[in-house]
Design an enzyme around this catalytic site. Structure first.
Site, PDB file in Angstrom:
ATOM      1  N   LEU A 113      42.442  50.982  36.401  1.00 14.90           N
ATOM      2  CA  LEU A 113      41.381  50.920  37.412  1.00 14.90           C
ATOM      3  C   LEU A 113      41.570  49.604  38.154  1.00 14.90           C
ATOM      4  CD1 LEU A 113      38.167  52.133  35.481  1.00 14.90           C
ATOM      5  CD2 LEU A 113      39.483  53.398  37.194  1.00 14.90           C
ATOM      6  N   ASP A 114      41.248  49.593  39.440  1.00 12.69           N
ATOM      7  CA  ASP A 114      41.347  48.351  40.216  1.00 12.69           C
ATOM      8  C   ASP A 114      40.389  47.308  39.648  1.00 12.69           C
ATOM      9  OD1 ASP A 114      42.811  49.867  41.992  1.00 12.69           O
ATOM     10  OD2 ASP A 114      41.134  50.147  43.384  1.00 12.69           O
ATOM     11  N   LYS A 115      40.669  46.066  39.999  1.00  9.06           N
ATOM     12  CA  LYS A 115      39.788  44.968  39.572  1.00  9.06           C
ATOM     13  C   LYS A 115      38.339  45.249  39.980  1.00  9.06           C
ATOM     14  CE  LYS A 115      39.630  39.938  39.800  1.00  9.06           C
ATOM     15  NZ  LYS A 115      40.304  38.741  40.303  1.00  9.06           N
TER      16      LYS A 115
END
Ligand code: URA
Length: 246
Positions: A113-115
């Site tokens: 998952l993205d930051k």
């Protein structure tokens, strides 16, 4: 002759679980701090059966040892934490017990998952499980709650459902995806593939901008309501089965 469970020398097992060097484990055992089924296990050269129920049987200072290899967990990833050592900032691995960083085989995330995306993230040290979840052949769908900068124009669900949308810089069109509108600026999007920044790029391709993103389901496994952001839970056999039953 029936084959028993796999076994491993105690010093190697506990060193692989991050409890210290083999020499340190030898000392812990000699000092009677390790017990198997309530009895001191003093000779760390001896083998122990490596079974799923080992944590209930093998204790260090009366505390159950960590799960043996084959560990799988779900994490409620908070915002601002990264999945990759290549990105700056705190890592999802920092949310696990420190000792687990020393585990061999190592724990890794199942996809990313993205930051700035929160929600359900799976992690495991089981390479076969990892590949099974991310393999396109398994058809494990991922569901996201999306918040947008501008109101939806009504065309998005149709454009995503048709498939064929081309993302910037890619040569292979997207597979069909399902979108359900929750409000003028909120939607639920279900994807059957996982490309880099896919959700954000899908809305960007239609001229909008994702301002918040949260994954709440992988296959048939939902992020539990009682799992707060930043916390994790080991997965049960039922949880694992749910991933592939979605
Ligand atoms: N799509 C994105 O854009 N970001 C994620 O983290 C996951 C899917």
């Amino acid at each position: 002759m029936s084959k028993g469970p796999p076994t491993l020398r105690l010093d190697r097992l506990l060193a692989n679980l991050g409890y210290g060097s083999r020499r340190e484990i030898q000392a812990l055992a000699k000092n009677g701090r390790i017990t198997l089924d309530g009895e001191p296990f003093r000779d760390a050269d001896k083998h122990v059966p490596v079974t799923r129920d080992l944590p209930e049987r093998l204790k260090l200072d009366d505390k159950a040892i960590d799960p043996p290899p084959g560990l799988a967990l779900m994490l409620h990833k908070p915002l601002g934490v990264t999945c990759s050592h290549k990105e700056a900032g705190p890592l999802v691995y920092d949310l696990l017990p420190t000792r687990w960083r020393m585990r061999d085989p190592a724990i890794s995330t199942i996809g990313r998952l993205d930051k700035e995306t929160s929600g359900l993230l799976l992690m495991t040290d089981d390479g076969a499980l990892l590949h099974r979840v991310i393999s396109p052949k398994s058809h494990v769908a991922k569901r996201y709650r999306v918040t947008l900068d501008r109101p939806l124009n009504g065309e998005e669900a149709g454009a995503f459902a048709a498939g064929g949308l081309m993302l910037d810089g890619e040569t292979k069109p997207l597979l069909p995806a399902t979108m359900e509108t929750l409000s003028p600026t909120e939607a639920i999007l279900t994807l059957s593939e996982g490309r880099y920044h896919q959700v954000r790029r899908m809305y960007a391709a239609l001229g909008n901008h994702v301002t918040a993103l949260h994954r709440d389901r992988i296959g048939g496994l939902s992020l539990p309501d009682d799992l707060p952001a930043g916390e994790f839970r080991l997965m049960s056999e039922a949880d694992l089965a749910a991933i592939f039953a979605g």
